[in-house]
Every structure is written in structure tokens, then in C-alpha cells.
Write a protein that holds these residues in place. Structure first.
Motif, PDB file in Angstrom:
ATOM      1  N   GLU A  92       0.856  -1.188   0.000  1.00 21.04           N
ATOM      2  CA  GLU A  92       0.000   0.000   0.000  1.00 21.04           C
ATOM      3  C   GLU A  92       0.899   1.247   0.000  1.00 21.04           C
ATOM      4  OE1 GLU A  92      -3.989   1.058  -0.179  1.00 21.04           O
ATOM      5  OE2 GLU A  92      -3.451  -0.953   0.534  1.00 21.04           O
TER       6      GLU A  92
ATOM      7  N   TYR B  70      -4.048   1.284  -8.608  1.00 16.81           N
ATOM      8  CA  TYR B  70      -3.595   0.416  -7.520  1.00 16.81           C
ATOM      9  C   TYR B  70      -4.756  -0.440  -6.997  1.00 16.81           C
ATOM     10  CZ  TYR B  70      -1.630  -1.309  -3.180  1.00 16.81           C
ATOM     11  OH  TYR B  70      -1.200  -2.150  -2.175  1.00 16.81           O
ATOM     12  N   ASN B  71      -5.910   0.168  -6.811  1.00 15.47           N
ATOM     13  CA  ASN B  71      -7.078  -0.572  -6.303  1.00 15.47           C
ATOM     14  C   ASN B  71      -7.543  -1.631  -7.293  1.00 15.47           C
ATOM     15  OD1 ASN B  71      -7.231   0.776  -3.837  1.00 15.47           O
ATOM     16  ND2 ASN B  71      -8.480   2.427  -4.672  1.00 15.47           N
TER      17      ASN B  71
ATOM     18  N   LYS C 278      -5.175  -4.390  -6.813  1.00 18.67           N
ATOM     19  CA  LYS C 278      -5.423  -4.989  -5.500  1.00 18.67           C
ATOM     20  C   LYS C 278      -6.622  -5.928  -5.552  1.00 18.67           C
ATOM     21  CE  LYS C 278      -6.048  -3.666  -0.619  1.00 18.67           C
ATOM     22  NZ  LYS C 278      -6.228  -2.519   0.295  1.00 18.67           N
TER      23      LYS C 278
END
Length: 288
Positions: A237, A278-279, A282
Motif C-alpha cells: 500500500e 492500484y485498487n 489490488k
């Protein structure tokens, strides 16, 4: 030839059979084929001399004549982002769509470095470059995500200077080489056009990953057969400040100086896009 030889069951000894079977089992593995090829070469002279079946002997002689082909050849294509994301994308896409066992390494500088610093489809939102003097208005193309949609392409995104980046890069290159199919490895490559001290390029990579500007991951289709998620997110993160990071580079500082209002808008937009990216990764990593 090796498979046909084993099917004939005409080899003179168990050692010969084991050597050829070992090669057959490791033919598609770069490292494994080296050891297997060595074992085959060692027993070939005796096998040719002692095998009574003329058809098998002919096959053994043919294998001996082509023994330099026993070690799996490693094929790599190297290029920059201007080629891979932009002017050469059609060719790159054609290569990976063919499904051949070829590896592609892209050095992503996010700009046409060797032709004067023009913006490319790899240039991010808000970056200043030739033909984007007021900051690029649209987000960067996600080449890795596009390649993953094929489902049979090994894809990795790396940054050697990041925390754990050297090990991650080595793992990605090893997996790409071992994967029997097309592989695409994209490496973040800071450039003199970014206006940074190039003696600290790996430190810049580290900052880029910590700020969430660049993500590291590996997508290995071979894991599907094991019932595993093929996508691994190697970046942690983000802990750094995104806008503080980009303002350390001339390509962003220039926009802030010349067009402060546009910079404020575009930098905020770029930060949102980075978080969304990024999400997205993820969610892929957490998908069961």
C-alpha cells in the motif's frame, strides 16, 4: 525425434531411456534443459554404437547431429515505451497474439527518450513533454492490463530500485523465461528527460513505488492450472506523498510553474488515476 525414439522402446539400456525421458520432461525449461542435454550428450556415443535397431540408430545419429538444439533457446525482444505503447504497438500485439514462446522486455521511460522527449501513450497525466507543453491531458495507457486480457500472456511490471525490487525483478525474469508462451516484462526506467539526477535513478524508482506512482506485479497464467490466482501484487500500500513525488521531477515542476491552475487540476486527476490503478490491481490480487 526423441519422443519417437522412446515410443519405439529400442534403446539398449535403462540409463539411455532415463536420459532421453529427462530431456523430454525438461525440453521447455531453460535451466532444466541444460542439465538434461548434458546427460543426453554423454550417453549418445554409446547408444549409437550399441543400439541394434537400424531405425533407432538413424534417429540417434540425427539427434547427435542436432545436439546443439537440445538446450532450450531463450528469445528476448527489447524496446522502449515509444515502441511498445505507441508506434510499434501493432507489431507487439501481433507477436503476443501468436502465442509463441518469446519474451519481451520494455524499458518504460514514459516519453520518447531517444528522439527528443516527445509525449507517448505511456506519458502520464500532467507530464510536460514535446507536443504536451501544457501537460498531458489523458491518462497513461496500461499496457500490462491489455496484455493480461489475452489470458495466456505472462505479464510483470517491475522497478528494480524499489524495496524488494531486485528480488521481484529476478523472479519476474525467471518466471517469464520458464513460462511456455509469450511474456511481457515492463520495467520503470527514469530518464534524463525527467530532470533528475541519473546517478540516483534507482532511488527515484523507490520513491515512485512508495508514492503509488508505479506498481509492481506479476501475472502468471501457469498458476491457473494449479487452481491459484495468476495475479500477484508485489507493491505494498502506498505510503509516500504522490504529488510531493511528482513535483521532484522537472516534467511536472515546469507545469506547476507555467500553468499553476492547470497543474493543480491535472495533478489531482493523476493522483486519483494512480489510486484507481492500484485498487484495480489490488482487487485482482484478492480475487479468489
Amino acid at each position: 525425434k526423441v519422443a519417437k525414439l522412446l515410443e519405439m522402446d529400442a534403446l539398449c539400456c535403462d540409463e539411455c531411456k532415463a536420459a532421453f525421458q529427462g530431456w523430454l520432461d525438461n525440453a521447455q525449461d531453460a535451466e532444466g534443459s541444460k542439465a538434461a542435454a548434458k546427460a543426453v550428450k554423454a550417453i549418445l556415443p554409446a547408444a549409437i554404437e550399441n543400439t541394434k535397431c537400424e531405425e533407432a540408430k538413424a534417429l540417434l545419429k540425427a539427434i547427435d547431429a542436432d545436439k546443439d538444439l537440445l538446450v532450450k533457446k531463450s528469445t528476448w525482444i527489447f524496446g522502449g515505451d515509444g515502441w511498445a505503447y505507441d508506434i510499434g504497438y501493432g507489431g507487439l500485439d501481433h507477436v503476443i497474439a501468436m502465442g509463441e514462446d518469446v519474451n519481451i522486455l520494455v524499458l518504460d521511460t514514459e516519453v520518447y527518450s531517444n528522439t527528443g522527449g516527445q509525449a507517448s501513450k505511456s506519458s502520464p497525466t500532467g507530464a510536460v513533454a514535446k507536443f504536451a507543453a501544457a501537460g498531458k491531458r489523458i491518462k497513461k495507457k496500461d499496457l500490462g492490463a491489455i496484455a493480461m486480457t489475452y489470458g495466456y500472456v505472462y505479464v510483470a511490471q517491475c522497478a528494480m530500485g524499489a524495496q524488494g525490487g531486485q528480488a521481484q525483478l529476478l523472479k519476474a525474469l525467471t518466471e517469464a523465461e520458464a513460462y511456455n508462451g509469450p511474456s511481457l516484462v515492463i520495467c520503470y526506467a527514469p530518464c534524463i528527460n525527467h530532470g533528475i539526477n541519473m546517478g540516483k535513478a534507482q532511488l527515484e524508482q523507490k520513491k515512485a513505488v512508495e508514492a503509488g506512482y508505479w506498481q509492481m506485479y506479476r501475472y502468471n497464467p501457469a498458476l491457473k492450472a494449479e487452481g491459484k490466482n495468476p495475479f500477484t501484487l508485489d507493491s505494498k500500500e502506498p505510503t509516500g506523498n504522490y504529488q510531493e513525488f511528482i513535483l521532484g521531477e522537472t516534467r511536472y515542476k515546469t507545469l506547476n510553474k507555467m500553468f499553476p491552475e492547470a497543474a493543480k487540476e491535472l495533478f489531482a486527476k493523476a493522483e486519483v488515476e494512480a489510486k484507481e490503478r492500484y485498487n484495480y490491481y489490488k482487487n485482482m490480487a484478492e480475487d479468489k
